[in-house]
Design a protein around this motif. Structure first.
Motif, mmCIF file in Angstrom:
data_model
loop_
_atom_site.group_PDB
_atom_site.id
_atom_site.type_symbol
_atom_site.label_atom_id
_atom_site.label_comp_id
_atom_site.label_asym_id
_atom_site.label_seq_id
_atom_site.Cartn_x
_atom_site.Cartn_y
_atom_site.Cartn_z
ATOM 1 N N TYR A 304 0.826 -1.195 0.000
ATOM 2 C CA TYR A 304 0.000 0.000 0.000
ATOM 3 C C TYR A 304 0.869 1.258 0.000
ATOM 4 O O TYR A 304 0.658 2.185 -0.783
ATOM 5 C CB TYR A 304 -0.943 0.006 1.207
ATOM 6 C CG TYR A 304 -1.799 1.251 1.291
ATOM 7 C CD1 TYR A 304 -2.887 1.423 0.447
ATOM 8 C CD2 TYR A 304 -1.505 2.266 2.205
ATOM 9 C CE1 TYR A 304 -3.672 2.565 0.515
ATOM 10 C CE2 TYR A 304 -2.272 3.410 2.275
ATOM 11 C CZ TYR A 304 -3.358 3.553 1.432
ATOM 12 O OH TYR A 304 -4.124 4.673 1.482
ATOM 13 N N GLY A 305 1.860 1.244 0.889
ATOM 14 C CA GLY A 305 2.764 2.384 0.935
ATOM 15 C C GLY A 305 3.510 2.560 -0.373
ATOM 16 O O GLY A 305 3.659 3.678 -0.878
ATOM 17 N N SER A 306 3.972 1.427 -0.928
ATOM 18 C CA SER A 306 4.729 1.495 -2.182
ATOM 19 C C SER A 306 3.850 1.964 -3.329
ATOM 20 O O SER A 306 4.281 2.745 -4.187
ATOM 21 C CB SER A 306 5.335 0.127 -2.511
ATOM 22 O OG SER A 306 6.242 -0.276 -1.514
ATOM 23 N N VAL A 307 2.599 1.470 -3.348
ATOM 24 C CA VAL A 307 1.687 1.891 -4.412
ATOM 25 C C VAL A 307 1.396 3.385 -4.295
ATOM 26 O O VAL A 307 1.402 4.118 -5.293
ATOM 27 C CB VAL A 307 0.375 1.076 -4.357
ATOM 28 C CG1 VAL A 307 -0.686 1.696 -5.248
ATOM 29 C CG2 VAL A 307 0.635 -0.358 -4.789
ATOM 30 N N LYS A 308 1.142 3.856 -3.060
ATOM 31 C CA LYS A 308 0.885 5.276 -2.873
ATOM 32 C C LYS A 308 2.101 6.104 -3.276
ATOM 33 O O LYS A 308 1.976 7.140 -3.936
ATOM 34 C CB LYS A 308 0.532 5.557 -1.407
ATOM 35 C CG LYS A 308 -0.816 5.009 -0.978
ATOM 36 C CD LYS A 308 -1.960 5.777 -1.604
ATOM 37 C CE LYS A 308 -2.101 7.168 -1.047
ATOM 38 N NZ LYS A 308 -3.287 7.871 -1.603
ATOM 39 N N GLN A 309 3.299 5.617 -2.880
ATOM 40 C CA GLN A 309 4.513 6.343 -3.245
ATOM 41 C C GLN A 309 4.737 6.301 -4.751
ATOM 42 O O GLN A 309 5.165 7.284 -5.355
ATOM 43 C CB GLN A 309 5.708 5.750 -2.498
ATOM 44 C CG GLN A 309 5.680 6.047 -1.005
ATOM 45 C CD GLN A 309 6.818 5.388 -0.252
ATOM 46 O OE1 GLN A 309 7.721 4.831 -0.856
ATOM 47 N NE2 GLN A 309 6.781 5.456 1.063
ATOM 48 N N ALA A 310 4.465 5.134 -5.345
ATOM 49 C CA ALA A 310 4.643 5.005 -6.795
ATOM 50 C C ALA A 310 3.677 5.926 -7.534
ATOM 51 O O ALA A 310 4.044 6.576 -8.517
ATOM 52 C CB ALA A 310 4.433 3.556 -7.225
ATOM 53 N N LEU A 311 2.432 5.994 -7.051
ATOM 54 C CA LEU A 311 1.474 6.906 -7.669
ATOM 55 C C LEU A 311 1.923 8.359 -7.507
ATOM 56 O O LEU A 311 1.761 9.183 -8.425
ATOM 57 C CB LEU A 311 0.080 6.726 -7.047
ATOM 58 C CG LEU A 311 -0.680 5.464 -7.464
ATOM 59 C CD1 LEU A 311 -1.943 5.302 -6.635
ATOM 60 C CD2 LEU A 311 -1.019 5.500 -8.951
#
Length: 593
Positions: A304-311
């Motif tokens: 979740y954190g990585s997806v948010k950061q990636a976005l």
């Protein structure tokens, strides 16, 4: 509406007209599902083995169960590895196409955008955006969905084989974990955005300083540049520490929630074993499932954190892709047909900024095969003529035509293939001299490259270099002098063999002797071509078919050299000043000898 990058990812994962890649996506998803089902079956085999070993009447060790458990563990790993192998082609293709799309879009944007850009920051945006795409592909498809599947199946098994209390305890733990993770991660993303901004600022300062290395040395400004860079990195350091502190708090909270849920379920299972309603294998099974959930739960938080950061990382890249193309071909635009090179500026008006007009109602012609020179004070709009003719910008009013064809109605590629430009500020690729000359025409032979170099009076110089045509010119051609770079640029245009030539102060960096040599070559090359010369040294344009004196965006005088001198106007004054300056320089040089 889904996030724009999410829509882009879906199109990359399910590309049109690519059945082979679609099959790979289906196979990869099937392998992930198989791996999860196998990993869920493994604890059931483990439970049966424990119950068998706990039986006092056991005579034979349950080897089959133990082997099945081992095979299940290996099978889950093998399925995961095969998934990576099969999906690699899809992922790497998606990454390549995304990077290619950004690269093509950047080249399609107008000169206005590139004059305002910060190269160092732009490269960081692209780099992080492409990495973000890779994260979104891998993590969202092969971590989020499989994790949700595993959580659902484990909760269903606990409910079905034991009681709603076990499933409820597991679900409450999961929900608390997810709520805490998502809430804290929202804060962390804000810090990540600040980190990105500080990182871009530091990269811009470093790139700008290194590109201006000589200027830094001229003014002894190393300490100043170091201080500016350190200030930017300090700001990044503070933002990074805040982000890492939030990450530590997130990890501690996650561990505490998982530990609380684990203790609760273990106590419930322990009471069941003491009451005789559960076996030792059941106790082990429940705990095995809990331990098995910790990994995907932890992964889900990270994902979740990585997806948010990636976005967050791809937001800037998405905005870059949304940057409007200021100068675009019209739908179905034809190519510039058989250009002879008759150029017409018809009542052209243009301004970079509406508050400051550059050209006002400007009209003139460059007949096919003729040479027209434009002179005048700095800021009068001379170089703007070349930019408009090359269609770096579209005119605000009036029209520019070549052989009766409006530049806005033909493809930019065909227009630019017909025009050769030697700019005042020549920038070369960080490659060999041969490569930079050959850039004028793809597929040119070595003999043609050398002939172009001879006409530009640089062939002999190249042969004196230790590596000849394989000599690397350095970043932006900094290993060559200004005159050498201009001669390479002239050779490149000669090799291109365009119908229209533009010389924008093309010999400004050359000494008088070399300038005279190259002027002879340029006259030879441009003899049958329409040529627009933007000049500062009036001595280089005395043979032009027509000379335009441009001031304040308007033509104040026009005619041949002798006519303009006889008129004793603005051109004659410029000529007189330059002749006096040349005589003064010659006298000083003679006195110095």
């Amino acid at each position: 509406m889904p996030h724009p990058m999410v829509r882009r990812l879906l199109s990359l994962l399910w590309p049109r007209g690519e059945p082979g890649l679609k099959a790979r996506v289906i196979a990869a998803v099937a392998l992930v599902a198989a791996a999860k089902l196998i990993s869920i079956a493994a604890p059931l085999l483990y439970k049966q083995a424990i119950d068998a070993l706990s039986n006092p009447a056991l005579v034979v060790v349950p080897v089959a169960l133990i082997l099945a458990y081992g095979v299940a563990q290996v099978g889950a790993q093998v399925a995961g590895a095969l998934r990576q192998l099969i999906f690699a082609r899809v992922a790497q293709r998606a990454i390549r196409l995304t990077a290619l799309e950004v690269f093509k879009h950047l080249h399609a944007l107008s000169l206005r955008f590139h004059l305002d850009r910060q190269t160092g920051g732009l490269s960081r945006v692209i780099e992080r955006g492409v990495i973000g795409v890779e994260y979104l592909l891998e993590l969202a498809l092969f971590n989020v969905l499989p994790t949700l599947l595993e959580l659902t199946l484990v909760s269903a098994i606990l409910w079905r084989f034991y009681s709603a209390g076990f499933a409820l305890a597991a679900l409450v733990t999961i929900l608390c974990y997810l709520a805490f993770t998502f809430g804290v991660t929202q804060w962390q993303v804000a810090f990540r955005r600040e980190m990105n901004a500080r990182d871009v600022a530091a990269s811009v300062k470093a790139t700008d300083s290194l590109l201006n290395y000589e200027t830094v040395k001229y003014f002894g400004a190393e300490a100043h540049e170091t201080a500016r860079y350190d200030e930017a990195k300090r700001a990044y350091e503070k933002a990074a520490i805040r982000s890492l502190s939030m990450q530590a708090a997130l990890s501690i909270g996650q561990v505490a929630i998982i530990a609380g849920g684990s203790i609760t379920v273990m106590i419930m299972a322990g009471r069941g074993v003491a009451a005789g309603t559960m076996t030792l294998g059941d106790f082990v099974l429940v705990n095995a499932y809990l331990l098995q959930l910790y990994v995907p739960l932890g992964m889900l938080g990270t994902v979740y954190g990585s997806v948010k950061q990636a976005l967050t990382d791809v937001e800037a890249m998405t905005r870059l892709l949304a940057e409007p193309v200021e100068v675009a071909d019209r739908p179905g635009a034809p190519i510039l047909a058989a250009p002879r090179g008759h150029i017409v500026f018809d009542r052209v008006c243009f301004a970079y900024d509406p508050r400051r007009p550059i050209l006002a109602d400007l009209s003139f012609e460059v007949p096919a095969g003729k040479t027209v020179a434009v002179v005048g004070p700095s800021g009068g709009g001379k170089s703007t003529l070349a930019r408009l003719l090359f269609r770096f910008y579209d005119v605000d009013g009036g029209a520019i035509t070549i052989d009766g064809q409006d530049l806005r109605d033909v493809t930019q590629l065909s227009l630019r293939q017909a025009i050769g430009v030697v700019p005042q500020d020549t920038v070369l690729f960080n490659d060999t001299i041969g490569y930079n000359i050959a850039y004028g025409r793809a597929g040119a032979s070595r003999q043609e490259i050398e002939q172009a170099a001879r006409l530009a009076r640089i062939h002999d110089f190249i042969l004196r270099l230790p590596d000849g045509y394989e000599t690397r010119v350095g970043e932006r051609g900094l290993k060559l002098s200004g005159g050498e770079k201009q001669r390479v640029a002239i050779a490149r245009v000669i090799l291109k063999q365009p119908s229209v030539l533009i010389f924008d102060e093309a010999t400004s960096a050359l000494d008088s002797h070399t300038e005279q040599e190259i002027q002879a070559s340029l006259r030879e090359v441009s003899a049958q071509r329409s040529t627009l010369v933007i000049a500062h040294r009036l001595s280089t344009i005395v043979e032009a078919d027509e000379i335009l004196v441009l001031d304040g965006g308007r033509i104040v005088e026009r005619g041949r050299h002798a006519e303009l001198l006889a008129r004793d106007g603005a051109y004659a004054s410029m000529w007189l000043r330059q002749r006096r300056a040349a005589a003064r320089d010659a006298a000083l040089a003679e006195a110095g000898e």
